[in-house]
Design a protein around this motif. Structure first.
Motif, short mmCIF file in Angstrom:
data_model
loop_
_atom_site.label_atom_id
_atom_site.label_comp_id
_atom_site.label_asym_id
_atom_site.label_seq_id
_atom_site.Cartn_x
_atom_site.Cartn_y
_atom_site.Cartn_z
N UNK A 19 8.61 9.95 11.41
CA UNK A 19 7.29 9.53 11.90
C UNK A 19 6.43 9.03 10.74
N UNK A 20 6.47 9.75 9.61
CA UNK A 20 5.74 9.30 8.43
C UNK A 20 6.27 7.94 7.97
N UNK A 21 7.59 7.78 7.99
CA UNK A 21 8.20 6.52 7.57
C UNK A 21 7.79 5.35 8.45
N UNK A 22 7.80 5.57 9.77
CA UNK A 22 7.39 4.49 10.68
C UNK A 22 5.93 4.10 10.44
N UNK A 23 5.08 5.10 10.27
CA UNK A 23 3.68 4.81 10.02
C UNK A 23 3.46 4.07 8.72
N UNK A 24 4.20 4.48 7.69
CA UNK A 24 4.07 3.84 6.38
C UNK A 24 4.56 2.40 6.42
N UNK A 25 5.66 2.15 7.12
CA UNK A 25 6.20 0.79 7.20
C UNK A 25 5.21 -0.13 7.91
N UNK A 26 4.61 0.35 8.99
CA UNK A 26 3.63 -0.46 9.71
C UNK A 26 2.39 -0.72 8.85
N UNK A 27 1.94 0.32 8.13
CA UNK A 27 0.76 0.17 7.28
C UNK A 27 1.03 -0.77 6.11
N UNK A 28 2.27 -0.73 5.59
CA UNK A 28 2.61 -1.57 4.45
C UNK A 28 2.48 -3.05 4.79
N UNK A 29 2.86 -3.40 6.01
CA UNK A 29 2.73 -4.79 6.43
C UNK A 29 1.28 -5.23 6.45
N UNK A 30 0.42 -4.37 6.98
CA UNK A 30 -1.02 -4.68 7.04
C UNK A 30 -1.59 -4.75 5.63
N UNK A 31 -1.22 -3.77 4.80
CA UNK A 31 -1.79 -3.70 3.46
C UNK A 31 -1.33 -4.87 2.59
N UNK A 32 -0.12 -5.36 2.82
CA UNK A 32 0.39 -6.49 2.02
C UNK A 32 -0.44 -7.74 2.21
N UNK A 33 -1.12 -7.83 3.36
CA UNK A 33 -1.95 -9.00 3.67
C UNK A 33 -3.44 -8.72 3.53
N UNK A 34 -3.78 -7.50 3.14
CA UNK A 34 -5.20 -7.11 3.07
C UNK A 34 -5.91 -7.86 1.95
N UNK A 149 -2.12 1.43 -3.43
CA UNK A 149 -3.07 0.70 -2.59
C UNK A 149 -3.46 -0.63 -3.22
N UNK A 150 -3.81 -0.62 -4.50
CA UNK A 150 -4.23 -1.85 -5.17
C UNK A 150 -3.12 -2.89 -5.17
N UNK A 151 -1.86 -2.42 -5.30
CA UNK A 151 -0.73 -3.34 -5.34
C UNK A 151 -0.23 -3.70 -3.95
N UNK A 152 -0.94 -3.26 -2.90
CA UNK A 152 -0.59 -3.64 -1.54
C UNK A 152 0.56 -2.87 -0.94
N UNK A 153 0.87 -1.69 -1.51
CA UNK A 153 1.96 -0.86 -1.01
C UNK A 153 1.44 0.34 -0.22
N UNK A 154 2.18 0.74 0.79
CA UNK A 154 1.96 2.04 1.41
C UNK A 154 2.75 3.07 0.60
N UNK A 155 2.36 4.34 0.68
CA UNK A 155 3.08 5.36 -0.06
C UNK A 155 3.15 6.66 0.73
N UNK A 156 4.21 7.40 0.46
CA UNK A 156 4.39 8.74 1.01
C UNK A 156 4.45 9.68 -0.18
N UNK A 157 3.48 10.57 -0.29
CA UNK A 157 3.34 11.46 -1.44
C UNK A 157 3.93 12.83 -1.13
N UNK A 158 4.61 13.38 -2.12
CA UNK A 158 5.11 14.75 -2.00
C UNK A 158 4.78 15.48 -3.29
N UNK A 159 3.64 16.18 -3.31
CA UNK A 159 3.26 16.95 -4.48
C UNK A 159 4.01 18.27 -4.53
N UNK A 160 3.97 18.91 -5.68
CA UNK A 160 4.65 20.18 -5.84
C UNK A 160 3.99 21.29 -5.03
N UNK A 161 4.77 22.30 -4.69
CA UNK A 161 4.24 23.41 -3.90
C UNK A 161 3.11 24.12 -4.63
#
Length: 428
Positions: A19-34, A149-161
């Motif tokens: 679900x995170x991946x699908x959301x990120x892929x959709x957002x990346x398309x929008x952000x690439x044209x932002x 964000x500045x480079x037009x990419x979506x990202x999925x972050x995984x910080x340490x516990x």
């Protein structure tokens, strides 16, 4: 912003990651044209949110610090984890600085005309979706999210516990910035679980994720390199060296070495091994050792170094291979420049290395032959940082050679495509 619930079962994790991946892929398309203005507004609004949420961020960090102390985490990792007013402001200032950077998306890297009249351009484009896995340092949440964000990419972050609460408080501010700018909040996502199975899922999501950036210890990097089905920008150990040449300025060397080691011992640009030319060891090294030991740094040296100061402990073979990230320094006396270069090549991690000398020919040889992402001459190794390079911030320092090397900033988070313009040409 309401926190996402912790996910516990492997089935839930697999579904959640997709679900995170699908959301990120959709957002990346929008952000690439932002437009640039929208991205910059998101960054500035997020910076303001960080400042406004200072107390909440520090409260979240206090929870992480208490849990880390209870676990007996080392002083170096505690230093990486800890936030204070100055560090929160530094994150906010970093976002403002990134907003001021030139937008790389659409930049024409090169262009040329062919004899047949075709006009060919090489143009920067976003990478797409970037998965970022990091440990300890919650400020990476702000740096990574904002650079993507500045480079037009979506990202999925995984910080340490260990930084879970701190990172999520910072991530909430990034989400506020996106929302205020009318950009999809799915452009910057954070995995809502500390379960290590989520990392395993992320590393296999080649349908949704284009690049993985790991930032942490050797165990994390090796796991990512071993398991990932996605291209990786590797950030390996910062096994940083300084070589003091026979024609070094003694006062300059003393200041640079002390700053390189003791300004902040827990960062990847901190000095870990000092090499000193035998011809000047007796005159240059005693003052350096006394400064460091007086400041609380443990010195581990070879027999020649031990002879100069009774407080020096014997170095083992393992010491030459160790990134301490603590107030510990290995010191070796070498015969000449060639011996120093050979030591760095054999033991180093190709991260950051420095020569201190007034001999320009020796400096040129060192900087040409030492195969590291960053090489310095007469400057502290603590300058090995994207912010200090004028990049606003960095996701990490890549020690690989494919695509990105050194500080990974905005430009390094783009690829390119070829745009070919013609006027009816056909190929014979």
């Amino acid at each position: 912003m309401t926190a996402q619930p912790q996910i516990s079962t492997s089935g839930d994790i697999a579904a959640m990651m997709k679900e995170l991946g699908r959301g990120a892929r959709k957002a990346a398309k929008i952000l690439s044209l932002a437009p640039t203005d929208a991205k910059n507004k998101a960054l500035r609004e997020a910076a303001q949110a960080l400042r406004a949420s200072n107390d909440e961020i520090l409260a979240a960090n206090a929870k992480d610090m208490a849990a880390a102390r209870a676990k007996g985490i080392s002083a170096a990792l505690l230093d990486r984890l800890e936030l204070n007013d100055a560090r929160v402001e530094s994150m906010a200032a970093g976002l403002d600085a990134i907003a001021e950077l030139k937008d790389p998306v659409g930049d024409i890297i090169a262009e040329w005309d062919r004899p047949n009249g075709l006009r060919i351009s090489r143009v920067r484009v976003p990478l797409g979706v970037i998965g970022i896995i990091y440990e300890s340092r919650p400020n990476v949440t702000a740096d990574a999210g904002s650079l993507c964000l500045k480079a037009g990419n979506a990202c999925i972050l995984r910080g340490g516990s260990e930084s879970y609460h701190s990172s999520r408080a910072i991530w909430s501010c990034l989400q506020q910035g996106l929302s205020a700018a009318g950009l999809p909040v799915e452009a910057i996502q954070m995995i809502p679980t500390t379960d290590r199975a989520a990392v395993g899922e992320l590393l296999t999501m080649s349908d949704y994720v284009d690049v993985i950036v790991p930032r942490g210890g050797r165990n994390l990097i090796e796991r990512v390199q071993r398991e990932s089905r996605i291209p990786v920008f590797s950030h390996l150990d910062g096994l940083v060296h300084i070589y003091i040449d026979e024609k070094a300025d003694a006062e300059k060397a003393q200041d640079i070495v002390f700053n390189s080691k003791m300004r902040r011992v827990s960062i990847c640009g901190a000095l870990e091994t000092l090499l000193v030319n035998r011809a000047v060891a007796d005159t240059v090294l005693p003052g350096i050792l006394d400064d460091l030991i007086t400041a609380g740094c443990e010195i581990r040296g070879d027999t020649s170094v031990q002879a100069l100061d009774a407080r020096v402990k014997p170095a083992t073979e393992e010491d030459w291979r160790t990134e301490y990230l603590e107030p510990i320094l290995s010191v070796r006396i070498v015969d000449d420049l060639r011996a120093a270069i050979d030591h760095i090549e054999f033991y180093g991690s190709h991260h950051t290395d420095c020569i201190i000398t007034e001999d320009q020919e020796a400096a040129a040889t060192f900087m040409r032959e030492v195969d590291s992402a960053i090489v310095l001459h007469n400057a502290s190794t603590q300058f090995a940082d994207g912010g200090e390079f004028g990049m606003g911030a960095e996701i990490g320092i890549s020690t690989g050679k494919m695509h990105a090397r050194g500080p990974v900033g905005v430009e390094q988070l783009t690829s390119f495509k070829y745009v070919v313009k013609g006027n009816g040409q056909t190929r014979p």
